[in-house]
Design a protein around this motif. Sequence first.
Motif, mmCIF file in Angstrom:
data_model
loop_
_atom_site.group_PDB
_atom_site.id
_atom_site.type_symbol
_atom_site.label_atom_id
_atom_site.label_comp_id
_atom_site.label_asym_id
_atom_site.label_seq_id
_atom_site.Cartn_x
_atom_site.Cartn_y
_atom_site.Cartn_z
ATOM 1 N N VAL B 179 0.825 -1.205 0.000
ATOM 2 C CA VAL B 179 0.000 0.000 0.000
ATOM 3 C C VAL B 179 0.863 1.261 0.000
ATOM 4 O O VAL B 179 0.596 2.196 -0.756
ATOM 5 C CB VAL B 179 -0.943 -0.009 1.230
ATOM 6 C CG1 VAL B 179 -1.785 1.250 1.255
ATOM 7 C CG2 VAL B 179 -1.808 -1.245 1.212
ATOM 8 N N TRP B 180 1.904 1.242 0.836
ATOM 9 C CA TRP B 180 2.679 2.484 0.882
ATOM 10 C C TRP B 180 4.049 2.387 0.215
ATOM 11 O O TRP B 180 4.821 3.337 0.250
ATOM 12 C CB TRP B 180 2.766 3.060 2.301
ATOM 13 C CG TRP B 180 3.413 2.214 3.344
ATOM 14 C CD1 TRP B 180 2.910 1.081 3.899
ATOM 15 C CD2 TRP B 180 4.667 2.451 3.976
ATOM 16 N NE1 TRP B 180 3.770 0.593 4.848
ATOM 17 C CE2 TRP B 180 4.852 1.416 4.922
ATOM 18 C CE3 TRP B 180 5.645 3.438 3.861
ATOM 19 C CZ2 TRP B 180 5.978 1.332 5.726
ATOM 20 C CZ3 TRP B 180 6.759 3.353 4.666
ATOM 21 C CH2 TRP B 180 6.920 2.311 5.579
ATOM 22 N N MET B 181 4.369 1.247 -0.416
ATOM 23 C CA MET B 181 5.548 1.217 -1.298
ATOM 24 C C MET B 181 5.187 0.566 -2.624
ATOM 25 O O MET B 181 5.773 -0.434 -3.011
ATOM 26 C CB MET B 181 6.741 0.521 -0.659
ATOM 27 C CG MET B 181 6.473 -0.291 0.564
ATOM 28 S SD MET B 181 7.955 -0.934 1.307
ATOM 29 C CE MET B 181 7.826 -0.246 2.943
ATOM 30 N N PRO B 182 4.216 1.158 -3.357
ATOM 31 C CA PRO B 182 3.777 0.538 -4.608
ATOM 32 C C PRO B 182 4.892 0.495 -5.656
ATOM 33 O O PRO B 182 4.975 -0.462 -6.427
ATOM 34 C CB PRO B 182 2.627 1.426 -5.080
ATOM 35 C CG PRO B 182 2.829 2.722 -4.389
ATOM 36 C CD PRO B 182 3.488 2.413 -3.076
ATOM 37 N N VAL B 183 5.755 1.517 -5.672
ATOM 38 C CA VAL B 183 6.818 1.559 -6.687
ATOM 39 C C VAL B 183 7.761 0.372 -6.496
ATOM 40 O O VAL B 183 8.098 -0.337 -7.455
ATOM 41 C CB VAL B 183 7.599 2.890 -6.608
ATOM 42 C CG1 VAL B 183 8.710 2.903 -7.630
ATOM 43 C CG2 VAL B 183 6.659 4.054 -6.814
ATOM 44 N N ALA B 184 8.148 0.140 -5.227
ATOM 45 C CA ALA B 184 9.047 -0.987 -4.953
ATOM 46 C C ALA B 184 8.389 -2.299 -5.358
ATOM 47 O O ALA B 184 9.041 -3.186 -5.923
ATOM 48 C CB ALA B 184 9.416 -1.013 -3.472
ATOM 49 N N PHE B 185 7.082 -2.433 -5.113
ATOM 50 C CA PHE B 185 6.362 -3.656 -5.467
ATOM 51 C C PHE B 185 6.378 -3.875 -6.979
ATOM 52 O O PHE B 185 6.696 -4.975 -7.460
ATOM 53 C CB PHE B 185 4.919 -3.562 -4.947
ATOM 54 C CG PHE B 185 4.074 -4.769 -5.251
ATOM 55 C CD1 PHE B 185 4.397 -6.006 -4.714
ATOM 56 C CD2 PHE B 185 2.969 -4.671 -6.074
ATOM 57 C CE1 PHE B 185 3.624 -7.117 -4.982
ATOM 58 C CE2 PHE B 185 2.193 -5.780 -6.350
ATOM 59 C CZ PHE B 185 2.522 -7.003 -5.807
ATOM 60 N N VAL B 186 6.073 -2.823 -7.724
ATOM 61 C CA VAL B 186 6.044 -2.947 -9.181
ATOM 62 C C VAL B 186 7.431 -3.309 -9.712
ATOM 63 O O VAL B 186 7.580 -4.210 -10.556
ATOM 64 C CB VAL B 186 5.534 -1.635 -9.825
ATOM 65 C CG1 VAL B 186 5.744 -1.667 -11.330
ATOM 66 C CG2 VAL B 186 4.064 -1.432 -9.503
ATOM 67 N N VAL B 187 8.461 -2.625 -9.189
ATOM 68 C CA VAL B 187 9.824 -2.896 -9.654
ATOM 69 C C VAL B 187 10.220 -4.329 -9.305
ATOM 70 O O VAL B 187 10.875 -5.019 -10.102
ATOM 71 C CB VAL B 187 10.813 -1.879 -9.053
ATOM 72 C CG1 VAL B 187 12.245 -2.289 -9.346
ATOM 73 C CG2 VAL B 187 10.539 -0.498 -9.612
ATOM 74 N N PHE B 188 9.787 -4.799 -8.133
ATOM 75 C CA PHE B 188 10.085 -6.186 -7.767
ATOM 76 C C PHE B 188 9.449 -7.154 -8.765
ATOM 77 O O PHE B 188 10.086 -8.106 -9.212
ATOM 78 C CB PHE B 188 9.589 -6.482 -6.348
ATOM 79 C CG PHE B 188 9.826 -7.900 -5.919
ATOM 80 C CD1 PHE B 188 11.085 -8.309 -5.517
ATOM 81 C CD2 PHE B 188 8.810 -8.840 -5.946
ATOM 82 C CE1 PHE B 188 11.323 -9.617 -5.143
ATOM 83 C CE2 PHE B 188 9.038 -10.152 -5.579
ATOM 84 C CZ PHE B 188 10.299 -10.541 -5.173
ATOM 85 N N LEU B 189 8.186 -6.879 -9.135
ATOM 86 C CA LEU B 189 7.515 -7.759 -10.097
ATOM 87 C C LEU B 189 8.223 -7.737 -11.453
ATOM 88 O O LEU B 189 8.347 -8.770 -12.113
ATOM 89 C CB LEU B 189 6.047 -7.351 -10.267
ATOM 90 C CG LEU B 189 5.138 -7.601 -9.061
ATOM 91 C CD1 LEU B 189 3.693 -7.373 -9.443
ATOM 92 C CD2 LEU B 189 5.318 -9.007 -8.508
ATOM 93 N N VAL B 190 8.696 -6.552 -11.856
ATOM 94 C CA VAL B 190 9.465 -6.463 -13.105
ATOM 95 C C VAL B 190 10.690 -7.372 -13.007
ATOM 96 O O VAL B 190 10.993 -8.141 -13.932
ATOM 97 C CB VAL B 190 9.902 -5.000 -13.369
ATOM 98 C CG1 VAL B 190 10.912 -4.937 -14.503
ATOM 99 C CG2 VAL B 190 8.696 -4.142 -13.688
ATOM 100 N N GLY B 191 11.369 -7.313 -11.852
ATOM 101 C CA GLY B 191 12.547 -8.157 -11.647
ATOM 102 C C GLY B 191 12.209 -9.635 -11.724
ATOM 103 O O GLY B 191 12.937 -10.419 -12.342
ATOM 104 N N VAL B 192 11.067 -10.024 -11.119
ATOM 105 C CA VAL B 192 10.670 -11.439 -11.134
ATOM 106 C C VAL B 192 10.413 -11.897 -12.568
ATOM 107 O O VAL B 192 10.897 -12.958 -13.006
ATOM 108 C CB VAL B 192 9.413 -11.660 -10.268
ATOM 109 C CG1 VAL B 192 8.872 -13.066 -10.459
ATOM 110 C CG2 VAL B 192 9.741 -11.429 -8.797
ATOM 111 N N ALA B 193 9.672 -11.066 -13.317
ATOM 112 C CA ALA B 193 9.411 -11.419 -14.722
ATOM 113 C C ALA B 193 10.718 -11.552 -15.482
ATOM 114 O O ALA B 193 10.876 -12.436 -16.322
ATOM 115 C CB ALA B 193 8.512 -10.362 -15.358
#
Lengths: 187, 312
Positions: B179-193
Amino acid sequence: MLLDVLFWGLGTVAVASAVAVFVVDSMARATYALAVSFVAVGLTLLLMEQGYLGVLVVLMMVMEMAVMGVYMVMFMGMNPALMPMSMVHDKRAALVVSVLAFVVLGAGALLVPWPSRRGLPDPDVTAALGESLMGPQMLTMVVVSPVMVATIVTGVVLAAGRTRYDRFGDDLDVRPPRDPQRGGVGR
Amino acid sequence: MPDTVTAAGPWGALLAGVLLVVLAAAALVAEGVLAARARGGPVGPELTRPLDETLRLLRQRRRAPVSADLLLWRVAGGGLVVVALLMVALVPLGNRVVADLDVGVVWFTALDVLVWALVWLLGWGANAAYSLVGGYRFLALALAYELPLMFALVAPALAASSLDVAEVAAAQDDLWFVVWMPVAFVVFLVGVAAFSVRGPFTSPAGADVAGGVLCELSGVDRLVARAGLACLLVAGSAFAVPMFLGGGAGPVLPGWLWVLLKTAAVLTLLLALRRRLPVVRPELAMEVGWVVLLPAVLMQDLVVAVVVAVRG
């Protein structure tokens, strides 16, 4: 007992794969033999309950070897990196230097009167390590990091064949820049 | 949400492995079904495709190109599965975890760096041009995604003041980090992909280089390499759960089930997005990684650090 077995096992792997670096005839094998050696050293650090340091050694060394393997294969002249090749040169001098270095370091490790432990290790060794690295030396770290970044940037600028005049033209007004390859953000 | 987790023991490790493989197979089925629907083909055969492929590849004879580096090639293919297993070992399932490391977050980073080495070796070992091109494409992508990925994992660790995965999950009792670190979450998902060679990051195994790193693989070698990449996708999605999605926290259902449900949700998100995004060329990814993702995630870390400092 189990710790002893692990320690000697990892030590043997570290030394054996380090020897393999000079025995194998392929650049990729030498690189990754070195990586295996470093990983064994990192795992030995884990045995000393230095979790953070051990994992960090594994992380840094694998990354370094991956990048090194790439650069060696990419930039070696006459492209020998793709062919079988000897991993040693100037054998006699190298042998003398390495045996001497090993004897000096090994003798040092065995002969130095190591102090016996006073007190107990900190319950959180990672935090204690951070404190002792960054606590009193914070100023040094704050100064050193911008200097290091500046050095890296300067090195890249000096090494790059193309200057900003090549990219942006004599009056620095060419937009988008004339790059051999397009960037990904539309510049 | 329990603060402490206990070691799961050898049966727990086995169970984690089985769950990983089952989820990986489910992800492959979902990928196949989405692809079949997109091209308007029949969906039926896709449902058993992973099983059929496994049986086909187990029967297929292994072949290798002339003077392939068999040792490194096969280590690389098998190593991907091992890395994925070591990754899921960190994820607490309810209050049980296979490997309760106090530096689990750093361990995960070390593992995803290992993927660099393995995928490049997969390309190198075959001693074939297209494979090698694929290996280098992966490294170019890796240089683009790795630093943003590492800094994305800094944010939850910073907010929880711990590198222990279970403690990071426990620190999200009142508010999930997503909720309060959406950017980090999105970047993490990019890394996983990216590290599982999925979605926009499929160019190392792209059709334009005849399958790239996978092109010379056959038989059981191809099976373990492809299974490894699918397992990495699942392992990365599972790791997002304790890092950003509150671990096993959730109403009514037990913790372990929530972890599985959230993992499946992250997987679904990744698989659904992959069909909507074009494959990026490695040299374009580089600039996006360094000019867009890295500053964005560093700003995210700064925000988290300020919040943590103000909260005390």
